[in-house]
Design a protein around this motif. Structure first.
Motif, PDB file in Angstrom:
ATOM      1  N   GLU A   1       0.805  -1.229   0.000  1.00  0.00           N
ATOM      2  CA  GLU A   1       0.000   0.000   0.000  1.00  0.00           C
ATOM      3  C   GLU A   1       0.835   1.275   0.000  1.00  0.00           C
ATOM      4  O   GLU A   1       0.330   2.351  -0.335  1.00  0.00           O
ATOM      5  CB  GLU A   1      -0.871   0.047   1.257  1.00  0.00           C
ATOM      6  CG  GLU A   1      -1.943  -0.982   1.380  1.00  0.00           C
ATOM      7  CD  GLU A   1      -2.730  -0.739   2.655  1.00  0.00           C
ATOM      8  OE1 GLU A   1      -3.517   0.228   2.697  1.00  0.00           O
ATOM      9  OE2 GLU A   1      -2.534  -1.503   3.618  1.00  0.00           O
ATOM     10  N   LEU A   2       2.073   1.191   0.441  1.00  0.00           N
ATOM     11  CA  LEU A   2       2.813   2.399   0.796  1.00  0.00           C
ATOM     12  C   LEU A   2       3.045   3.357  -0.371  1.00  0.00           C
ATOM     13  O   LEU A   2       2.851   4.572  -0.213  1.00  0.00           O
ATOM     14  CB  LEU A   2       4.139   2.017   1.463  1.00  0.00           C
ATOM     15  CG  LEU A   2       4.015   1.144   2.723  1.00  0.00           C
ATOM     16  CD1 LEU A   2       5.385   0.935   3.358  1.00  0.00           C
ATOM     17  CD2 LEU A   2       3.050   1.748   3.735  1.00  0.00           C
ATOM     18  N   PRO A   3       3.477   2.894  -1.547  1.00  0.00           N
ATOM     19  CA  PRO A   3       3.716   3.865  -2.626  1.00  0.00           C
ATOM     20  C   PRO A   3       2.471   4.658  -3.015  1.00  0.00           C
ATOM     21  O   PRO A   3       2.526   5.886  -3.177  1.00  0.00           O
ATOM     22  CB  PRO A   3       4.219   2.987  -3.779  1.00  0.00           C
ATOM     23  CG  PRO A   3       4.792   1.779  -3.120  1.00  0.00           C
ATOM     24  CD  PRO A   3       3.900   1.529  -1.934  1.00  0.00           C
ATOM     25  N   THR A   4       1.347   3.967  -3.164  1.00  0.00           N
ATOM     26  CA  THR A   4       0.114   4.652  -3.578  1.00  0.00           C
ATOM     27  C   THR A   4      -0.362   5.631  -2.519  1.00  0.00           C
ATOM     28  O   THR A   4      -0.728   6.784  -2.825  1.00  0.00           O
ATOM     29  CB  THR A   4      -0.985   3.619  -3.873  1.00  0.00           C
ATOM     30  OG1 THR A   4      -0.555   2.771  -4.941  1.00  0.00           O
ATOM     31  CG2 THR A   4      -2.281   4.305  -4.260  1.00  0.00           C
ATOM     32  N   LEU A   5      -0.354   5.198  -1.259  1.00  0.00           N
ATOM     33  CA  LEU A   5      -0.807   6.089  -0.194  1.00  0.00           C
ATOM     34  C   LEU A   5       0.167   7.242   0.020  1.00  0.00           C
ATOM     35  O   LEU A   5      -0.247   8.358   0.354  1.00  0.00           O
ATOM     36  CB  LEU A   5      -0.982   5.299   1.104  1.00  0.00           C
ATOM     37  CG  LEU A   5      -2.173   4.339   1.131  1.00  0.00           C
ATOM     38  CD1 LEU A   5      -2.163   3.517   2.405  1.00  0.00           C
ATOM     39  CD2 LEU A   5      -3.490   5.104   1.002  1.00  0.00           C
ATOM     40  N   GLY A   6       1.462   6.994  -0.172  1.00  0.00           N
ATOM     41  CA  GLY A   6       2.427   8.077  -0.057  1.00  0.00           C
ATOM     42  C   GLY A   6       2.141   9.190  -1.050  1.00  0.00           C
ATOM     43  O   GLY A   6       2.185  10.379  -0.714  1.00  0.00           O
ATOM     44  N   LYS A   7       1.832   8.808  -2.285  1.00  0.00           N
ATOM     45  CA  LYS A   7       1.505   9.814  -3.303  1.00  0.00           C
ATOM     46  C   LYS A   7       0.197  10.522  -2.977  1.00  0.00           C
ATOM     47  O   LYS A   7       0.073  11.738  -3.156  1.00  0.00           O
ATOM     48  CB  LYS A   7       1.415   9.139  -4.671  1.00  0.00           C
ATOM     49  CG  LYS A   7       2.749   8.638  -5.202  1.00  0.00           C
ATOM     50  CD  LYS A   7       2.571   7.925  -6.533  1.00  0.00           C
ATOM     51  CE  LYS A   7       3.889   7.374  -7.042  1.00  0.00           C
ATOM     52  NZ  LYS A   7       3.724   6.615  -8.309  1.00  0.00           N
ATOM     53  N   ARG A   8      -0.781   9.768  -2.503  1.00  0.00           N
ATOM     54  CA  ARG A   8      -2.086  10.365  -2.197  1.00  0.00           C
ATOM     55  C   ARG A   8      -1.985  11.411  -1.092  1.00  0.00           C
ATOM     56  O   ARG A   8      -2.606  12.482  -1.172  1.00  0.00           O
ATOM     57  CB  ARG A   8      -3.058   9.259  -1.793  1.00  0.00           C
ATOM     58  CG  ARG A   8      -4.413   9.746  -1.297  1.00  0.00           C
ATOM     59  CD  ARG A   8      -5.290   8.561  -0.932  1.00  0.00           C
ATOM     60  NE  ARG A   8      -6.354   8.926  -0.010  1.00  0.00           N
ATOM     61  CZ  ARG A   8      -7.116   8.056   0.635  1.00  0.00           C
ATOM     62  NH1 ARG A   8      -6.926   6.758   0.457  1.00  0.00           N
ATOM     63  NH2 ARG A   8      -8.059   8.467   1.461  1.00  0.00           N
ATOM     64  N   PHE A   9      -1.167  11.135  -0.076  1.00  0.00           N
ATOM     65  CA  PHE A   9      -1.092  12.033   1.074  1.00  0.00           C
ATOM     66  C   PHE A   9       0.108  12.967   1.029  1.00  0.00           C
ATOM     67  O   PHE A   9       0.198  13.885   1.843  1.00  0.00           O
ATOM     68  CB  PHE A   9      -1.076  11.216   2.372  1.00  0.00           C
ATOM     69  CG  PHE A   9      -2.412  10.627   2.721  1.00  0.00           C
ATOM     70  CD1 PHE A   9      -3.303  11.324   3.517  1.00  0.00           C
ATOM     71  CD2 PHE A   9      -2.790   9.387   2.232  1.00  0.00           C
ATOM     72  CE1 PHE A   9      -4.542  10.792   3.831  1.00  0.00           C
ATOM     73  CE2 PHE A   9      -4.029   8.843   2.534  1.00  0.00           C
ATOM     74  CZ  PHE A   9      -4.907   9.551   3.331  1.00  0.00           C
ATOM     75  N   GLY A  10       1.035  12.737   0.111  1.00  0.00           N
ATOM     76  CA  GLY A  10       2.191  13.610   0.012  1.00  0.00           C
ATOM     77  C   GLY A  10       3.197  13.404   1.124  1.00  0.00           C
ATOM     78  O   GLY A  10       3.750  14.364   1.666  1.00  0.00           O
ATOM     79  N   ILE A  11       3.466  12.145   1.465  1.00  0.00           N
ATOM     80  CA  ILE A  11       4.427  11.818   2.511  1.00  0.00           C
ATOM     81  C   ILE A  11       5.169  10.546   2.103  1.00  0.00           C
ATOM     82  O   ILE A  11       4.576   9.629   1.525  1.00  0.00           O
ATOM     83  CB  ILE A  11       3.730  11.631   3.879  1.00  0.00           C
ATOM     84  CG1 ILE A  11       4.754  11.395   4.994  1.00  0.00           C
ATOM     85  CG2 ILE A  11       2.695  10.524   3.834  1.00  0.00           C
ATOM     86  CD1 ILE A  11       4.148  11.397   6.394  1.00  0.00           C
ATOM     87  N   GLY A  12       6.457  10.499   2.364  1.00  0.00           N
ATOM     88  CA  GLY A  12       7.229   9.304   2.065  1.00  0.00           C
ATOM     89  C   GLY A  12       6.971   8.232   3.111  1.00  0.00           C
ATOM     90  O   GLY A  12       7.255   8.441   4.296  1.00  0.00           O
ATOM     91  N   LEU A  13       6.420   7.107   2.708  1.00  0.00           N
ATOM     92  CA  LEU A  13       6.123   6.004   3.624  1.00  0.00           C
ATOM     93  C   LEU A  13       7.206   4.939   3.467  1.00  0.00           C
ATOM     94  O   LEU A  13       7.348   4.337   2.399  1.00  0.00           O
ATOM     95  CB  LEU A  13       4.739   5.430   3.348  1.00  0.00           C
ATOM     96  CG  LEU A  13       3.585   6.415   3.583  1.00  0.00           C
ATOM     97  CD1 LEU A  13       2.253   5.784   3.187  1.00  0.00           C
ATOM     98  CD2 LEU A  13       3.541   6.876   5.039  1.00  0.00           C
ATOM     99  N   ILE A  14       7.967   4.735   4.526  1.00  0.00           N
ATOM    100  CA  ILE A  14       9.116   3.831   4.499  1.00  0.00           C
ATOM    101  C   ILE A  14       8.662   2.427   4.866  1.00  0.00           C
ATOM    102  O   ILE A  14       8.036   2.222   5.916  1.00  0.00           O
ATOM    103  CB  ILE A  14      10.193   4.314   5.479  1.00  0.00           C
ATOM    104  CG1 ILE A  14      10.711   5.695   5.054  1.00  0.00           C
ATOM    105  CG2 ILE A  14      11.342   3.312   5.569  1.00  0.00           C
ATOM    106  CD1 ILE A  14      11.633   6.337   6.065  1.00  0.00           C
ATOM    107  N   PRO A  15       8.961   1.428   4.029  1.00  0.00           N
ATOM    108  CA  PRO A  15       8.589   0.057   4.390  1.00  0.00           C
ATOM    109  C   PRO A  15       9.408  -0.434   5.577  1.00  0.00           C
ATOM    110  O   PRO A  15      10.636  -0.351   5.584  1.00  0.00           O
ATOM    111  CB  PRO A  15       8.899  -0.743   3.122  1.00  0.00           C
ATOM    112  CG  PRO A  15       9.904   0.077   2.377  1.00  0.00           C
ATOM    113  CD  PRO A  15       9.616   1.508   2.717  1.00  0.00           C
TER     114      PRO A  15
END
Length: 415
Positions: free
Chosen positions: A196-210
């Motif tokens: 989920e992390l890449p898509t949600l990162g783009k949606r919210f504008g935050i880098g989500l680190i696995p």
């Protein structure tokens, strides 16, 4: 449809033999699904975890957060990886985290065949869709060394993929509200949330680190990077080299965190340690800094983590805030996670109470204390420098530095 059942009493003898016990389930070719249910009687002192290992590798972990899960080729309960159910022997893994003296009788039922309803999936999807992108607070720009910039992060948070109360999307929203540029999602003993992390990162504008919190009853460690699941059942001494060989970074978590304190022997130290954890509420207590000094200041990069699970957690995401000096050209949720891990490898961090709190940073050959008038900086050799103004420059020396109040309360640290 086939049903495999195990009913037996588990005792302290079983717990002494091993914390983890695996129950086999035969998966036939072209199996459309697996539904597993654990029944635990309401016995005081019984804390039982459950997870699943497929014929070709680890599929997920509920811990004690849920008692039923399903896996199909196309979908799975949060915390588990969907995908082909490869034929062969699978294993339902029980964790006997806590047992009463008299033991406890458990029932495990595994059903192979079509799964009409995947536990937890619809609720997770609905909750994810309902979360709006929040406004970001005014950006705080810190002076940085040439070619670098400081970004704000939090390296410890949990979602419904383990024992958190909300989907990953809510973690992203909370991170944005806290001013964070990056947030590591570190669910227990699973990597199911990574997709989920890449898509949600783009949606919210935050880098989500696995990330994943490799979790045992004698210590927890966060493994960062898209590196696959690390087997928490293996000796902790193997985790450091295993994570490194896959290109990731390992951090000791909350080393003085009550019954989750670190107690594993490690012949080789990992590169990171969660020196600042949200449970460190009294910052006049020097325990975490003393542990860091004993563990090895020079070879351990400090990071911080809120360890957010739900609204009743000690602190929200971003408390503490870890500042990371990353490549100045890295931008956006696609590039910042990789740039962050590179900066951690290089040891470029500073820690503060929150995004807006006083902070001590390193920029080229200077230390800069920001928003910290009437405080003290302590250098590695113990020298104290008074800070009188909101922005004070000092000559930088190698090693960790501390920013404290006149009463000895820690405000910030930097390497």
């Amino acid at each position: 449809m086939a049903v495999t059942s195990y009913r037996r009493r588990w005792t302290l003898d079983d717990r002494a033999e091993s914390v983890w016990h695996s129950l086999p389930v035969d998966i036939p070719a072209d199996c459309p699904g697996l539904l597993v249910t654990l029944t635990v009687p309401p016995v005081e002192g019984a804390v039982i975890d459950i997870g699943c290992e497929g014929a070709s590798g680890w599929r997920g972990w509920s811990g004690g957060a849920r008692r039923t899960f399903a896996i199909t080729p196309d979908a799975a309960t949060p915390g588990y990886l969907p995908g082909e159910l490869e034929a062969g022997t699978w294993w339902i893994v029980l964790g006997l985290h806590r047992l009463p003296v008299e033991g406890v009788e458990l029932l495990v039922e595994a059903v192979t065949g079509p799964v009409t309803t995947i536990p937890g999936l619809t609720e997770y999807a609905d909750a994810t869709a309902a979360i709006a992108v929040p406004p970001r607070p005014p950006r705080r720009t810190l002076p940085a060394s040439s070619g670098l910039k400081w970004i704000a992060g939090d390296f410890h948070a949990h979602s419904l993929h383990s024992d958190g109360s909300t989907p990953v999307a809510n973690l992203a929203a909370l991170g944005v509200s806290a001013g964070l540029d990056v947030l590591a999602v570190t669910d227990h003993n699973t990597v199911a949330h990574h997709a989920e992390l890449p898509t949600l990162g783009k949606r919210f504008g935050i880098g989500l680190i696995p990330g994943q919190e490799v979790t045992t009853d004698t210590g927890h460690a966060n493994a960062f990077g898209e590196i696959g699941a690390i087997d928490f059942r293996r000796p902790a001494a193997t985790w450091v080299s295993e994570v490194a060989s896959r290109g990731g970074l390992l951090s000791i978590n909350h080393p003085l965190g009550g019954d989750c304190s670190w107690r594993h022997p490690l012949p080789e130290h990992p590169p990171l340690a969660e020196i600042w954890h949200s449970s460190w509420l009294d910052h006049t207590w020097g325990g975490p800094i003393a542990w860091w000094q004993a563990w090895g200041l020079e070879n351990t990069t400090p990071i911080g983590g809120s360890d957010w699970h739900n609204p009743t957690s000690f602190m929200p995401p971003g408390s503490p805030t870890t500042w990371i000096a990353v490549d100045a050209t890295a931008e956006g949720p696609d590039e910042l996670p990789t740039a962050t891990l590179e900066a951690l490898t290089a040891g470029r961090t500073a820690l503060s109470w929150s995004y807006t709190a006083p902070v001590l940073i390193r920029a080229d050959d200077e230390l800069i204390a920001l928003d910290a008038p009437n405080t003290l900086v302590i250098t590695p050799d113990g020298t104290r420098h008074p800070i009188r103004t909101p922005k004070t420059h000092l000559p930088a020396t190698p090693g960790p530095h501390l920013l404290i109040t006149h009463t000895g309360k820690l405000l910030s640290t930097c390497t």
